[in-house]
Design an enzyme around this catalytic site. Structure first.
Site, PDB file in Angstrom:
ATOM      1  N   LYS A 115       0.843  -1.182  -0.077  1.00 36.31           N
ATOM      2  CA  LYS A 115       0.173  -0.028   0.238  1.00 36.31           C
ATOM      3  C   LYS A 115       0.756   1.398   0.020  1.00 36.31           C
ATOM      4  O   LYS A 115       0.462   2.136  -0.527  1.00 36.31           O
ATOM      5  CB  LYS A 115      -0.948   0.108   1.157  1.00 36.31           C
ATOM      6  CG  LYS A 115      -2.136  -1.224   1.155  1.00 36.31           C
ATOM      7  CD  LYS A 115      -3.221  -0.624   1.964  1.00 36.31           C
ATOM      8  CE  LYS A 115      -4.154  -1.600   1.669  1.00 36.31           C
ATOM      9  NZ  LYS A 115      -5.279  -1.754   2.882  1.00 36.31           N
ATOM     10  N   LYS A 198      -4.457  -9.463  -7.164  1.00 39.73           N
ATOM     11  CA  LYS A 198      -5.687  -9.622  -6.181  1.00 39.73           C
ATOM     12  C   LYS A 198      -6.827  -8.738  -6.748  1.00 39.73           C
ATOM     13  O   LYS A 198      -6.591  -7.386  -7.034  1.00 39.73           O
ATOM     14  CB  LYS A 198      -5.100  -9.392  -4.691  1.00 39.73           C
ATOM     15  CG  LYS A 198      -6.095  -9.888  -3.897  1.00 39.73           C
ATOM     16  CD  LYS A 198      -5.531  -9.408  -2.458  1.00 39.73           C
ATOM     17  CE  LYS A 198      -5.930  -8.098  -1.968  1.00 39.73           C
ATOM     18  NZ  LYS A 198      -5.519  -7.522  -0.646  1.00 39.73           N
ATOM     19  N   LYS A 201     -10.684  -3.479  -3.942  1.00 40.46           N
ATOM     20  CA  LYS A 201     -11.289  -2.326  -4.083  1.00 40.46           C
ATOM     21  C   LYS A 201     -10.613  -1.220  -4.511  1.00 40.46           C
ATOM     22  O   LYS A 201     -11.234   0.020  -4.981  1.00 40.46           O
ATOM     23  CB  LYS A 201     -11.992  -1.784  -2.655  1.00 40.46           C
ATOM     24  CG  LYS A 201     -12.886  -2.873  -2.111  1.00 40.46           C
ATOM     25  CD  LYS A 201     -13.310  -2.346  -0.802  1.00 40.46           C
ATOM     26  CE  LYS A 201     -13.774  -3.524   0.130  1.00 40.46           C
ATOM     27  NZ  LYS A 201     -13.590  -3.794   1.440  1.00 40.46           N
TER      28      LYS A 201
HETATM   29  P1  TYM Z   1     -10.615  -6.017   3.617  1.00 40.52           P
HETATM   30  O1  TYM Z   1     -11.612  -4.904   3.685  1.00 40.52           O
HETATM   31  O2  TYM Z   1      -9.898  -5.674   2.560  1.00 40.52           O
HETATM   32  O3  TYM Z   1     -11.229  -7.281   3.149  1.00 40.52           O
HETATM   33  C1  TYM Z   1     -12.438  -7.955   3.948  1.00 40.52           C
HETATM   34  C2  TYM Z   1     -12.207  -9.491   3.948  1.00 40.52           C
HETATM   35  O4  TYM Z   1     -12.364  -9.930   2.455  1.00 40.52           O
HETATM   36  C3  TYM Z   1     -11.055 -10.641   2.341  1.00 40.52           C
HETATM   37  N1  TYM Z   1     -10.787 -10.465   0.854  1.00 40.52           N
HETATM   38  C4  TYM Z   1     -10.429 -11.361  -0.191  1.00 40.52           C
HETATM   39  N2  TYM Z   1     -10.770 -12.725   0.056  1.00 40.52           N
HETATM   40  C5  TYM Z   1     -10.329 -13.641  -1.368  1.00 40.52           C
HETATM   41  N3  TYM Z   1     -10.011 -12.743  -2.304  1.00 40.52           N
HETATM   42  C6  TYM Z   1     -10.022 -11.473  -2.645  1.00 40.52           C
HETATM   43  N4  TYM Z   1      -9.576 -10.920  -3.781  1.00 40.52           N
HETATM   44  C7  TYM Z   1     -10.065 -10.887  -1.177  1.00 40.52           C
HETATM   45  N5  TYM Z   1      -9.902  -9.406  -1.047  1.00 40.52           N
HETATM   46  C8  TYM Z   1     -10.264  -9.268   0.151  1.00 40.52           C
HETATM   47  C9  TYM Z   1      -9.973 -10.371   3.367  1.00 40.52           C
HETATM   48  O5  TYM Z   1      -9.265 -11.170   3.238  1.00 40.52           O
HETATM   49  C10 TYM Z   1     -10.938 -10.005   4.214  1.00 40.52           C
HETATM   50  O6  TYM Z   1     -11.189 -11.160   5.107  1.00 40.52           O
HETATM   51  N6  TYM Z   1      -7.598  -5.512   7.353  1.00 40.52           N
HETATM   52  C11 TYM Z   1      -8.885  -6.186   6.851  1.00 40.52           C
HETATM   53  C12 TYM Z   1     -10.017  -5.670   7.901  1.00 40.52           C
HETATM   54  C13 TYM Z   1      -9.878  -6.070   9.332  1.00 40.52           C
HETATM   55  C14 TYM Z   1     -10.085  -7.224   9.741  1.00 40.52           C
HETATM   56  C15 TYM Z   1      -9.706  -6.959  11.353  1.00 40.52           C
HETATM   57  C16 TYM Z   1     -10.186  -8.362   9.544  1.00 40.52           C
HETATM   58  C17 TYM Z   1      -9.812  -5.099  10.294  1.00 40.52           C
HETATM   59  N7  TYM Z   1      -9.612  -5.577  11.457  1.00 40.52           N
HETATM   60  C18 TYM Z   1      -9.900  -7.806  12.279  1.00 40.52           C
HETATM   61  C19 TYM Z   1     -10.452  -9.546  10.467  1.00 40.52           C
HETATM   62  C20 TYM Z   1     -10.303  -9.062  11.848  1.00 40.52           C
HETATM   63  C21 TYM Z   1      -9.134  -5.829   5.607  1.00 40.52           C
HETATM   64  O7  TYM Z   1      -8.613  -4.629   5.141  1.00 40.52           O
HETATM   65  O8  TYM Z   1     -10.236  -6.467   5.071  1.00 40.52           O
END
Ligand code: TYM
Length: 336
Positions: A115, A198, A201
């Site tokens: 990032k 990947k 968003k």
């Molecule tokens: P975020 O918002 O990027 O994504 C949310 C969830 O979606 C999964 N994900 C994917 N899985 C498969 N293929 C993809 N291309 C893909 N893109 C996203 C992510 O693995 C995630 O499970 N840091 C985290 C948010 C967070 C969080 C937490 C998660 C904050 N605190 C505590 C678990 C526990 C994030 O940015 O996810």
């Protein structure tokens, strides 16, 4: 010490929920919610780490994401569904963890490196500290299991390191060593424009992802234009080697149609992409269409969604309050 089994997971309210989020995370949450105590969080405090978001847009995205989760099948009565900023205990514990985590650990986080890119000097301190806040999100509820996509694995490992160091430093088993739960056929959904990247968003091209808000026509168009290679689909997993786009589209097809990868390969072997893309569009529209329709219906009633989030926030604060008290007493923060 045995910790009560509790699930926590979070998702950022930046932009739309896309197919990667749905298949890698939300769908698995729906599968887990009946057997375990679950807390699902829209992490709005994480959403401001990367860049400035228009306040109205953040409010809209948070509500939209909540609607998407309910429409996907999350039961907000049975589980806790709320937005992170409603519970200040996350930020309180994150500060403590900033003092537990080591710079060396944080420097190794690949998502930060991706990032920040070449602009490391200019990113926010929040982006660097992000994984400590994520550890706090999980441990402020002493969650034992975290269902996520593959890309979050390193952050969960860091959460374990932080818990272990805190417990060791204060010689008290305050926090569990949380387990990641990464399962299903789509733990890492890739971009429709580039099978080595990947689905995300933050990709500038909307053609790279399928959003849960997309119409059936938009889904069909994106799949039609998805990058492929000139060969027909193979009859074995080995035949997918070196063909990232074929691998990705077949993986999506398998996940959406509840098949294993082997079953999907057997069904599609020898087909050209034109025929396969029609099959993929059909299953994508039939799975996502009803979710999108329900989401739109819920978005028309912001009072209902706000009521759910308010209730979720209250229940979340009730669970974290005793953990914060325990942390205060463990550290020596006076509570006169
Ligand atoms: P975020 O918002 O990027 O994504 C949310 C969830 O979606 C999964 N994900 C994917 N899985 C498969 N293929 C993809 N291309 C893909 N893109 C996203 C992510 O693995 C995630 O499970 N840091 C985290 C948010 C967070 C969080 C937490 C998660 C904050 N605190 C505590 C678990 C526990 C994030 O940015 O996810």
């Amino acid at each position: 010490m045995a910790f009560q089994r509790r699930i926590f997971s979070g998702i950022q309210p930046t932009g739309n929920l896309h197919l990667g989020n749905y298949l890698g995370a939300v769908r698995n949450w729906v599968a887990l919610q009946n057997d375990f105590e679950c807390i699902f969080c829209m992490v709005d405090m994480h959403a401001i780490t990367a860049s400035l978001i228009d306040p109205d847009e953040l409010r809209r995205s948070t509500r939209e994401l909540a609607c998407a989760m309910i429409a996907s099948g999350i039961d907000p009565k049975k589980n806790i569904l709320f937005n992170q900023s409603q519970n200040p205990d996350h930020a309180t514990l994150a500060w403590v963890f900033n003092c537990v985590a080591r710079m060396g650990w944080m420097n190794r986080m690949t998502q930060f490196k991706e990032k920040a890119g070449k602009d490391r000097e200019n990113v926010s301190l929040g982006l660097f500290a992000y994984p400590a806040l994520m550890a706090a999100d999980i441990l402020v509820y002493k969650a034992t299991h975290v269902p996520v996509g593959e890309d979050q694995k390193q952050h969960i490992e860091l959460t374990r390191d932080i818990a272990q160091k805190f417990n060791f430093d204060y010689q008290k088993e305050v926090f569990p060593l949380t387990e990641p739960q990464i399962f299903g056929t789509a733990t890492r959904v890739m971009s429709l424009r580039d099978g080595t990247k990947k689905m995300s968003k933050s990709d500038a091209s909307d053609q790279s992802r399928i959003n849960l808000t997309d119409t059936a026509d938009a889904i069909a168009d994106k799949i039609k234009r998805a990058k492929t290679d000139p060969n027909p689909l193979p009859d074995s997993k080995e035949g997918l080697e070196g063909r990232p786009e074929a691998q990705n589209l077949l993986g999506i097809y398998a996940a959406l149609s509840n098949k294993t990868m082997d079953q999907a390969i057997a069904e599609c072997a020898g087909k050209g992409f034109a025929e396969f893309k029609k099959m993929l569009t059909e299953v994508a529209v039939s799975v996502l269409g009803p979710i999108t329709a329900e989401m739109r219906r819920l978005m028309d009633d912001p009072g209902y969604v706000d009521g759910i989030l308010r209730d979720g926030g209250e229940r979340a604060r009730a669970l974290s309050a005793p953990v914060i008290t325990e942390v205060y007493d463990t550290i020596g923060f006076l509570r006169p």
